[in-house]
Scaffold this active site. Structure first.
Site, PDB file in Angstrom:
ATOM      1  N   ASN A   1      -1.015  29.223 -13.253  1.00  0.00           N
ATOM      2  CA  ASN A   1      -2.543  28.223 -12.648  1.00  0.00           C
ATOM      3  C   ASN A   1      -3.465  28.675 -13.257  1.00  0.00           C
ATOM      4  OD1 ASN A   1      -4.186  27.913 -10.355  1.00  0.00           O
ATOM      5  ND2 ASN A   1      -3.148  29.965  -8.673  1.00  0.00           N
ATOM      6  N   ASP A   2      -3.930  30.050 -12.916  1.00  0.00           N
ATOM      7  CA  ASP A   2      -5.616  29.812 -13.547  1.00  0.00           C
ATOM      8  C   ASP A   2      -5.765  29.298 -15.220  1.00  0.00           C
ATOM      9  OD1 ASP A   2      -6.812  31.174 -11.920  1.00  0.00           O
ATOM     10  OD2 ASP A   2      -5.782  33.405 -12.583  1.00  0.00           O
ATOM     11  N   VAL A   3      -4.380  29.127 -15.688  1.00  0.00           N
ATOM     12  CA  VAL A   3      -4.553  28.548 -17.213  1.00  0.00           C
ATOM     13  C   VAL A   3      -4.311  27.070 -17.574  1.00  0.00           C
ATOM     14  CG1 VAL A   3      -3.394  31.214 -18.446  1.00  0.00           C
ATOM     15  CG2 VAL A   3      -1.836  29.231 -18.106  1.00  0.00           C
ATOM     16  N   VAL A   4      -4.022  26.761 -16.464  1.00  0.00           N
ATOM     17  CA  VAL A   4      -4.856  25.016 -16.426  1.00  0.00           C
ATOM     18  C   VAL A   4      -5.756  24.877 -15.200  1.00  0.00           C
ATOM     19  CG1 VAL A   4      -2.155  24.804 -16.952  1.00  0.00           C
ATOM     20  CG2 VAL A   4      -2.105  25.587 -14.652  1.00  0.00           C
TER      21      VAL A   4
ATOM     22  N   ALA B   1      -7.714  34.955 -10.822  1.00  0.00           N
ATOM     23  CA  ALA B   1      -8.574  35.202 -10.344  1.00  0.00           C
ATOM     24  C   ALA B   1      -9.158  35.131  -9.030  1.00  0.00           C
ATOM     25  CB  ALA B   1      -9.229  33.608 -11.868  1.00  0.00           C
TER      26      ALA B   1
END
Lengths: 99, 480
Positions: free
Chosen positions: B404-407, B445
């Site tokens: 999720n957050d890494v993209v 996050a």
């Protein structure tokens, strides 16, 4: 004793440098095995545990040593075995890719 | 002192052991030599133990054998049985064991010196140098123990992975550290009475046990790669401190190697999240009331395109290049074999398949690599972030599995976003993106991911493993 402490600090600082030099070269793919392998190495405190438990008596210091040996051995045996398990998987792929 | 190595033989063996530890570590710089390196390290450990036994000369083996048998059995069972998806929590637990062992050794040394040693009148119970190193060993070891246990419980899901913020925790932690320092200083400079000294030791031990809990409990689940790396470093430093207590160079050297390794990994992880170590440790990220959009959920999203497995399979079928982006969701769902099966199937249909690994994907450094290695994904197909980012724009389909957050494109586009500046995998540049996710719930996050609303994004709402198996079934059916 202060002399010994200073020599110890020498050794510590130099070993840290060796560690930094080698570890920055380890590829990210191997970071998990690195961590569990390094983890097993930190179980080297078993050496201290053996010294602490040497008398085999029921004195408090020996019993603390016994507990330390158990903890440290879990760390050492478990750490090395699981790292080997992981690295074996990385190895298998190598063979397959070579075919 | 008990541990001063005496004979030349013993000293030589310790030297051999220290060298082999370094050689073993060096083996880990290449996949080809890594396994041998690990075996060399374990050999180094064995030599260190044998040297210690030779050094002792006469000793009673009762506790030593009992301890090794019990500890060895536990360690072996855990190591053989643990699933690859559970490696992070297992490493956390082993870290704790190492730290705990170091603390126990230091306590044992203190007890021996205070109560059990033959006393010479007029000689201090502990030299000042010994007192400092022993207390340090107790402090780091105990803190590593409880910190690791909390990390383990969080990773296991037995306590909430969310940051748990204790009011006034910075003050509290500061007091705990200052208290330990003050007591140690008093212990070293003034304490002479054995019972008073033992009490002071136990107080420091207690304070650092509490400190370990407080330091880790406010840290959120996805910051775990940093915490595990740091605890790894601590467990090495604890062994180092024990080395100082016993004046044993092997302990100092190998402890320092582990300490260095943990520190470097910590640094790499922090960089991959564009955050400072202080921010990870003290920030309580994702739970701050001030975080904009904190606690985003499905209501914050505009229309998203929800696809069935069948529709997604059709998209994959017409692709000629696919990049898979695995995340923690893949580990949770144990979907590593399913993803490989899908990859094989696509390759058979002449699709170019690659895997893009974000440095902090998963719960420890290199977590995804191990999972994909377990399911035999050739490592030539695994690509690091910097290497693969330029390739997304020429890619037909990106398959995001449980990440999720890494993209999240907000990291590069929205300067108001709490994750702004974090390097991401730029999957939104691909022609189409298929996101496999159970729901629209946010990543750690706690923020919305606008990628899910993009025109070229298709959401496939399901458990990662089920979704991948569904895709495989559809593709097989279509191929006849």
């Amino acid at each position: 004793m202060t002399g010994a402490l200073l020599v110890g600090i020498y050794v510590f600082v130099l070993a840290m440098f060796v560690g930094f030099e080698i570890i920055t070269k380890i590829p990210p793919t191997l970071h998990t095995p690195l961590m569990s392998g390094a983890n097993a190495v930190s179980g080297v405190t078993i050496v201290g545990a053996i010294i602490a438990a040497q008398s085999g008596s029921t004195s408090i210091s020996s019993l603390l040593g016994l507990a330390a040996i158990i903890f440290a051995t879990v760390n050492v045996v478990g750490g090395f075995l699981v790292t080997d398990r992981m690295l074996k998987m990385f190895g298998q792929k190598k063979k397959k890719a070579a075919k | 002192m008990t541990g001063v190595a005496s004979s030349n033989l013993v000293l030589t063996l310790y030297l051999v052991s220290a060298v082999l530890f370094i050689v073993g570590l060096k083996g880990l710089t290449r996949i080809r030599t890594a396994r041998r390196g690990n075996i060399i390290s374990s050999l180094a450990m064995l030599i260190a133990i044998v040297a210690t036994l030779i050094d002792l000369g006469t000793f009673s083996p009762t506790w030593i054998i009992a301890g090794v048998v019990i500890g060895g059995a536990i360690g072996a069972i855990v190591a053989v049985r643990v699933q690859m998806t559970a490696i992070p929590e297992m490493v956390a637990l082993f870290n704790g064991c190492g730290g705990g062992a170091s603390a126990l050794v230091a306590l044992s040394v203190i007890w021996f010196a205070l109560f059990e040693k033959q006393q010479d009148a007029g000689v201090a119970l502990l030299s000042k140098a010994d007192a400092v190193t022993t207390m340090l060993s107790v402090f780091i070891g105990a803190l590593t123990l409880t910190g690791s246990v909390v990390a383990f419980l969080k990773l296991r899901g037995w306590i909430s992975g969310q940051p748990i913020l204790i009011p006034g925790r910075h003050v509290l932690n500061g007091l705990l550290i200052l208290g330990s320092l003050g007591i140690t200083a008093y212990f070293v400079m003034n304490a002479t009475d054995p019972s008073q000294m033992s009490l002071l030791t136990l107080v420091v031990c207690g304070l650092s046990l509490v400190l370990g809990i407080f330091l880790v409990i406010p840290i959120g689940g996805a910051d775990m790669p940093v915490v595990i790396s740091l605890l790894n470093s601590y467990s090495g430093l604890a062994a180092c401190a024990t080395g100082f207590v016993l004046s044993n160079n092997v302990l100092i050297i190998s402890g320092a190697l582990v300490g260095a390794s943990g520190l470097i990994l910590t640094q790499i992880m922090c960089k991959a999240m564009n955050r400072s170590l202080a921010n990870v440790l003290f920030g309580g990220f994702g739970a701050e009331e001030t975080t904009p959009g904190g606690g985003a959920d499905a209501r914050d999203y505009g229309p998203v395109r929800s696809y069935s497995a069948e529709e997604a399979a059709m998209v994959l079928e017409s692709a000629s290049s696919v990049i898979v982006v695995p995340g923690y969701g893949l580990a949770v769902a144990q979907a590593q074999h399913a993803v490989r099966e899908l990859g094989d199937l696509l390759e058979k249909q002449d699709v170019d398949v690659k895997y893009a690994i974000h440095p902090v994907a998963g719960r420890m450094p290199g977590h995804m690599n191990v999972l994909l290695a377990e399911s035999d994904v050739p490592y030539e197909q695994l690509h690091e972030m910097d290497q693969i980012n330029p390739e997304f724009r020429n890619t037909d389909v990106v398959l995001v599995v449980g990440a999720n957050d890494v993209v999240n494109p907000a990291a590069s586009k929205d300067s108001a976003s709490p994750i702004y500046g974090m390097p991401i995998l730029e999957v939104h540049n691909a022609s189409s993106v298929i996101v496999i996710k159970r729901s629209l719930s946010p990543g750690f996050a706690g923020i919305k991911n606008e990628l899910f609303e993009y025109d070229n994004t298709m959401m496939l709402f399901d458990d990662a493993k089920k979704a991948l198996q569904g895709l495989v079934a559809e593709l097989k059916e279509a191929a006849g």
